[in-house]
Design a protein around this motif. Structure first.
Motif, PDB file in Angstrom:
ATOM      1  N   SER A 132       0.855  -1.199   0.000  1.00  0.00           N
ATOM      2  CA  SER A 132       0.000   0.000   0.000  1.00  0.00           C
ATOM      3  C   SER A 132       0.881   1.236   0.000  1.00  0.00           C
ATOM      4  CB  SER A 132      -0.927   0.013   1.225  1.00  0.00           C
ATOM      5  OG  SER A 132      -0.172   0.083   2.418  1.00  0.00           O
ATOM      6  N   ASP A 133       0.281   2.354  -0.359  1.00  0.00           N
ATOM      7  CA  ASP A 133       0.985   3.634  -0.348  1.00  0.00           C
ATOM      8  C   ASP A 133      -0.015   4.747  -0.085  1.00  0.00           C
ATOM      9  OD1 ASP A 133       3.046   5.450  -0.513  1.00  0.00           O
ATOM     10  OD2 ASP A 133       3.036   5.571  -2.707  1.00  0.00           O
ATOM     11  N   THR A 134       0.429   5.792   0.605  1.00  0.00           N
ATOM     12  CA  THR A 134      -0.399   6.967   0.881  1.00  0.00           C
ATOM     13  C   THR A 134       0.117   8.139   0.056  1.00  0.00           C
ATOM     14  OG1 THR A 134      -0.865   6.222   3.132  1.00  0.00           O
ATOM     15  CG2 THR A 134      -1.235   8.544   2.661  1.00  0.00           C
ATOM     16  N   VAL A 135      -0.748   8.699  -0.767  1.00  0.00           N
ATOM     17  CA  VAL A 135      -0.347   9.744  -1.716  1.00  0.00           C
ATOM     18  C   VAL A 135      -1.391  10.861  -1.715  1.00  0.00           C
ATOM     19  CG1 VAL A 135       0.893   8.146  -3.222  1.00  0.00           C
ATOM     20  CG2 VAL A 135      -1.544   8.575  -3.606  1.00  0.00           C
ATOM     21  N   LEU A 136      -1.013  11.980  -2.335  1.00  0.00           N
ATOM     22  CA  LEU A 136      -1.974  13.054  -2.552  1.00  0.00           C
ATOM     23  C   LEU A 136      -3.041  12.596  -3.547  1.00  0.00           C
ATOM     24  CD1 LEU A 136       0.370  16.176  -2.831  1.00  0.00           C
ATOM     25  CD2 LEU A 136      -1.052  15.511  -0.889  1.00  0.00           C
ATOM     26  N   ALA A 137      -4.273  13.089  -3.365  1.00  0.00           N
ATOM     27  CA  ALA A 137      -5.378  12.711  -4.246  1.00  0.00           C
ATOM     28  C   ALA A 137      -6.242  13.933  -4.521  1.00  0.00           C
ATOM     29  CB  ALA A 137      -6.225  11.606  -3.615  1.00  0.00           C
ATOM     30  N   TRP A 138      -6.978  13.861  -5.626  1.00  0.00           N
ATOM     31  CA  TRP A 138      -7.959  14.907  -5.939  1.00  0.00           C
ATOM     32  C   TRP A 138      -9.162  14.265  -6.607  1.00  0.00           C
ATOM     33  CZ3 TRP A 138      -9.304  15.528 -11.067  1.00  0.00           C
ATOM     34  CH2 TRP A 138      -8.385  15.084 -12.018  1.00  0.00           C
ATOM     35  N   GLN A 139     -10.273  15.009  -6.622  1.00  0.00           N
ATOM     36  CA  GLN A 139     -11.490  14.484  -7.219  1.00  0.00           C
ATOM     37  C   GLN A 139     -12.318  15.610  -7.821  1.00  0.00           C
ATOM     38  OE1 GLN A 139     -13.583  12.465  -4.082  1.00  0.00           O
ATOM     39  NE2 GLN A 139     -13.901  14.291  -2.851  1.00  0.00           N
ATOM     40  N   ASP A 179     -32.181  16.283   2.491  1.00  0.00           N
ATOM     41  CA  ASP A 179     -32.063  16.307   1.036  1.00  0.00           C
ATOM     42  C   ASP A 179     -31.662  14.920   0.541  1.00  0.00           C
ATOM     43  OD1 ASP A 179     -32.496  19.030   1.081  1.00  0.00           O
ATOM     44  OD2 ASP A 179     -30.369  19.517   1.165  1.00  0.00           O
ATOM     45  N   VAL A 180     -32.078  14.594  -0.678  1.00  0.00           N
ATOM     46  CA  VAL A 180     -31.621  13.395  -1.365  1.00  0.00           C
ATOM     47  C   VAL A 180     -30.773  13.843  -2.550  1.00  0.00           C
ATOM     48  CG1 VAL A 180     -33.685  13.261  -2.829  1.00  0.00           C
ATOM     49  CG2 VAL A 180     -32.328  11.208  -2.414  1.00  0.00           C
ATOM     50  N   SER A 181     -29.698  13.100  -2.864  1.00  0.00           N
ATOM     51  CA  SER A 181     -28.774  13.530  -3.909  1.00  0.00           C
ATOM     52  C   SER A 181     -28.368  12.359  -4.796  1.00  0.00           C
ATOM     53  CB  SER A 181     -27.517  14.165  -3.294  1.00  0.00           C
ATOM     54  OG  SER A 181     -26.787  13.206  -2.545  1.00  0.00           O
ATOM     55  N   LEU A 182     -27.946  12.702  -6.016  1.00  0.00           N
ATOM     56  CA  LEU A 182     -27.363  11.755  -6.960  1.00  0.00           C
ATOM     57  C   LEU A 182     -26.155  12.450  -7.566  1.00  0.00           C
ATOM     58  CD1 LEU A 182     -27.588   9.023  -8.501  1.00  0.00           C
ATOM     59  CD2 LEU A 182     -28.855  10.273 -10.266  1.00  0.00           C
ATOM     60  N   LYS A 183     -24.966  11.803  -7.500  1.00  0.00           N
ATOM     61  CA  LYS A 183     -23.780  12.502  -7.984  1.00  0.00           C
ATOM     62  C   LYS A 183     -22.826  11.546  -8.693  1.00  0.00           C
ATOM     63  CE  LYS A 183     -20.429  12.329  -4.146  1.00  0.00           C
ATOM     64  NZ  LYS A 183     -19.755  13.132  -3.104  1.00  0.00           N
ATOM     65  N   TYR A 184     -21.992  12.157  -9.547  1.00  0.00           N
ATOM     66  CA  TYR A 184     -20.882  11.471 -10.222  1.00  0.00           C
ATOM     67  C   TYR A 184     -19.583  11.954  -9.607  1.00  0.00           C
ATOM     68  CZ  TYR A 184     -17.106  10.857 -13.571  1.00  0.00           C
ATOM     69  OH  TYR A 184     -15.898  10.559 -14.143  1.00  0.00           O
ATOM     70  N   ARG A 185     -18.638  11.014  -9.390  1.00  0.00           N
ATOM     71  CA  ARG A 185     -17.336  11.399  -8.846  1.00  0.00           C
ATOM     72  C   ARG A 185     -16.218  10.754  -9.649  1.00  0.00           C
ATOM     73  NH1 ARG A 185     -16.278  11.023  -2.725  1.00  0.00           N
ATOM     74  NH2 ARG A 185     -16.858   8.829  -2.867  1.00  0.00           N
ATOM     75  N   PHE A 186     -15.250  11.572 -10.071  1.00  0.00           N
ATOM     76  CA  PHE A 186     -13.994  11.073 -10.629  1.00  0.00           C
ATOM     77  C   PHE A 186     -12.926  11.241  -9.565  1.00  0.00           C
ATOM     78  CE2 PHE A 186      -9.873  12.113 -12.634  1.00  0.00           C
ATOM     79  CZ  PHE A 186      -9.621  10.891 -13.235  1.00  0.00           C
ATOM     80  N   PHE A 187     -12.253  10.128  -9.208  1.00  0.00           N
ATOM     81  CA  PHE A 187     -11.260  10.131  -8.136  1.00  0.00           C
ATOM     82  C   PHE A 187      -9.906   9.756  -8.710  1.00  0.00           C
ATOM     83  CE2 PHE A 187      -8.894   8.199  -4.651  1.00  0.00           C
ATOM     84  CZ  PHE A 187      -9.066   9.138  -3.646  1.00  0.00           C
ATOM     85  N   ASN A 188      -8.842  10.464  -8.302  1.00  0.00           N
ATOM     86  CA  ASN A 188      -7.525  10.252  -8.863  1.00  0.00           C
ATOM     87  C   ASN A 188      -6.469  10.282  -7.761  1.00  0.00           C
ATOM     88  OD1 ASN A 188      -5.732  10.360 -11.499  1.00  0.00           O
ATOM     89  ND2 ASN A 188      -4.836  11.814 -10.062  1.00  0.00           N
ATOM     90  N   ALA A 189      -5.615   9.243  -7.730  1.00  0.00           N
ATOM     91  CA  ALA A 189      -4.469   9.188  -6.815  1.00  0.00           C
ATOM     92  C   ALA A 189      -3.246   8.783  -7.631  1.00  0.00           C
ATOM     93  CB  ALA A 189      -4.724   8.192  -5.685  1.00  0.00           C
ATOM     94  N   ASP A 190      -2.318   9.723  -7.825  1.00  0.00           N
ATOM     95  CA  ASP A 190      -1.144   9.497  -8.676  1.00  0.00           C
ATOM     96  C   ASP A 190       0.075   9.097  -7.845  1.00  0.00           C
ATOM     97  OD1 ASP A 190      -2.185   9.966 -11.222  1.00  0.00           O
ATOM     98  OD2 ASP A 190      -2.030  12.132 -10.977  1.00  0.00           O
ATOM     99  N   LYS A 191       1.115   8.658  -8.587  1.00  0.00           N
ATOM    100  CA  LYS A 191       2.453   8.425  -8.028  1.00  0.00           C
ATOM    101  C   LYS A 191       2.457   7.396  -6.898  1.00  0.00           C
ATOM    102  CE  LYS A 191       4.034  13.026  -9.358  1.00  0.00           C
ATOM    103  NZ  LYS A 191       4.638  14.312  -8.931  1.00  0.00           N
TER     104      LYS A 191
END
Length: 372
Positions: free
Chosen positions: A161-168, A182-194
């Motif tokens: 395993s590795d711990t890195v910076l991430a963004w979404q 409230d009720v919600s519906l969402k799309y998420r793009f998640f990215n963890a590099d290096k």
């Protein structure tokens, strides 16, 4: 809680009711849904994309706590996502315990990839609070990505395993179920590099983690300001005077037309007739019976918390709501005229952008000279 000093054209009484909104309120939320992980490609030594890992559809859950500033939200999020491995392709030897596998494609690959993340998000909201509302935003933080892969029942060729910076990046819609949920519906793009891991032979395995999620959620709003809504109502019309005579009879009562104005107030950014407004309009309708079927004029107004063009439309909707109420109770529609003034004729002068109850109103007048 704000206090309004009311000076009315007619003597009035004040009724107060609380109204809870999302703006300036804390919230907590929970979300969950399905996820697709992009193929993870690891560089082994000098060989780029030496190992490629393919996954089944996985799952993604998170919990949030945040504050709604009105149009913008800031929140902290903890999330966890996981997907099972279905196959692997390798350009290098795979260490699997007693036997190292030659390069190739392995359809019997097992294991999983998971990512635990801690993010800080910012969200921009657009649309009315009382209807479907869209939002877009993003976040940054850290993610702990864990990879554990094996072929058949052999030993793991990668378990690290590795711990890195991430963004979404995030986009979605939400709608109220109640004043606080409230009720919600969402799309998420998640990215963890290096990502930097080590395989079973001690070789450096460098890659990245990317996923796409569709998630449903519930948000619970609490702790927002309670706005005091003050709705004036006219005092009852004084009883007509009577003149005593030597005869033991009462002088005839003079029937008078009471032209108004009758003033009804509205919640912020709303055109709904409140119970207090309905009481005022019922009194106005009763008095209209003494006005010989005269002309009725409705003047709609708004405060300065929105754009001038939007407020003209909002004040017209308020006037139309009052007209619909009057016609539903017997006043002919052709006798009723409406005009929308937006924020141009405030009862109380305020700076632009200020919410002021007395300016969110419709004024009702009867008879000659009642036009605006």
């Amino acid at each position: 809680m704000r206090k309004f000093a009311i000076t009315l054209a007619l003597a009035t009484t004040a009724l107060s009711t609380p109204a809870l909104a999302r703006d300036d309120a804390w919230y907590v939320g929970v979300e969950g849904g399905t996820m697709i992980v992009e193929d993870i490609k690891f560089d082994i030594g000098a060989t780029n994309d030496a190992i490629q890992i393919d996954h089944r559809a996985g799952w993604d859950v998170d919990a949030t706590v945040g504050y709604d500033f009105g149009g913008f939200r800031a929140e902290a999020e903890v999330g966890y996502r996981q997907a099972q491995v279905i196959s692997a392709r390798s350009l290098v030897t795979l260490p699997t315990g007693a036997v190292n596998l030659a390069p190739g494609t392995y359809a019997q690959t097992g294991g999983r990839t998971s990512a635990l993340s801690f993010m800080v998000n910012g969200m921009l909201d657009f649309g009315d609070d009382d209807g479907v509302q869209g939002f877009v935003g993003g976040g940054v933080g850290v993610a702990r990505v864990k990879s554990r892969y094996h072929v058949d029942a052999r030993g793991n060729f990668l378990n690290d395993s590795d711990t890195v910076l991430a963004w979404q990046a995030i986009a979605g819609v939400r709608a109220p179920l109640s004043d606080s949920i409230d009720v919600s519906l969402k799309y998420r793009f998640f990215n963890a590099d290096k990502l930097q891991m080590t395989d079973a032979l001690g070789r450096a395995a460098n890659g990245r983690y990317r996923s796409h999620s569709i998630m449903g959620g519930l948000t619970f709003n609490f702790g927002g300001p309670v706005e005091e809504v003050i709705v004036p109502t006219p005092e009852p019309t004084p009883a007509p005077a009577w003149t005593p005579t030597p005869e033991p009879t009462q002088a005839p009562v003079v029937v008078q037309c009471t032209p108004g104005p009758y003033i009804v107030f509205f919640d912020w950014d709303k055109s709904d007739i409140t119970p207090e407004a309905a009481s005022i309009l019922d009194n106005a309708i009763s008095n209209y019976q003494n006005c010989n079927n005269t002309q009725v004029m409705l003047a709609g107004h708004a405060d300065k918390s929105g754009s001038a063009s939007y407020n003209v439309g909002l004040s017209q909707r308020r006037a139309d709501a009052v007209k619909a109420y009057l016609t539903s109770r017997g006043i002919a529609g052709e006798k009723i005229g409406t005009e929308a003034f937006g924020e141009s004729r405030p009862r109380v002068e305020t700076a632009d952008g200020v919410r002021e109850l007395q300016n969110r109103r419709v004024e009702v007048m009867y008879g000659p000279g009642s036009g605006y």
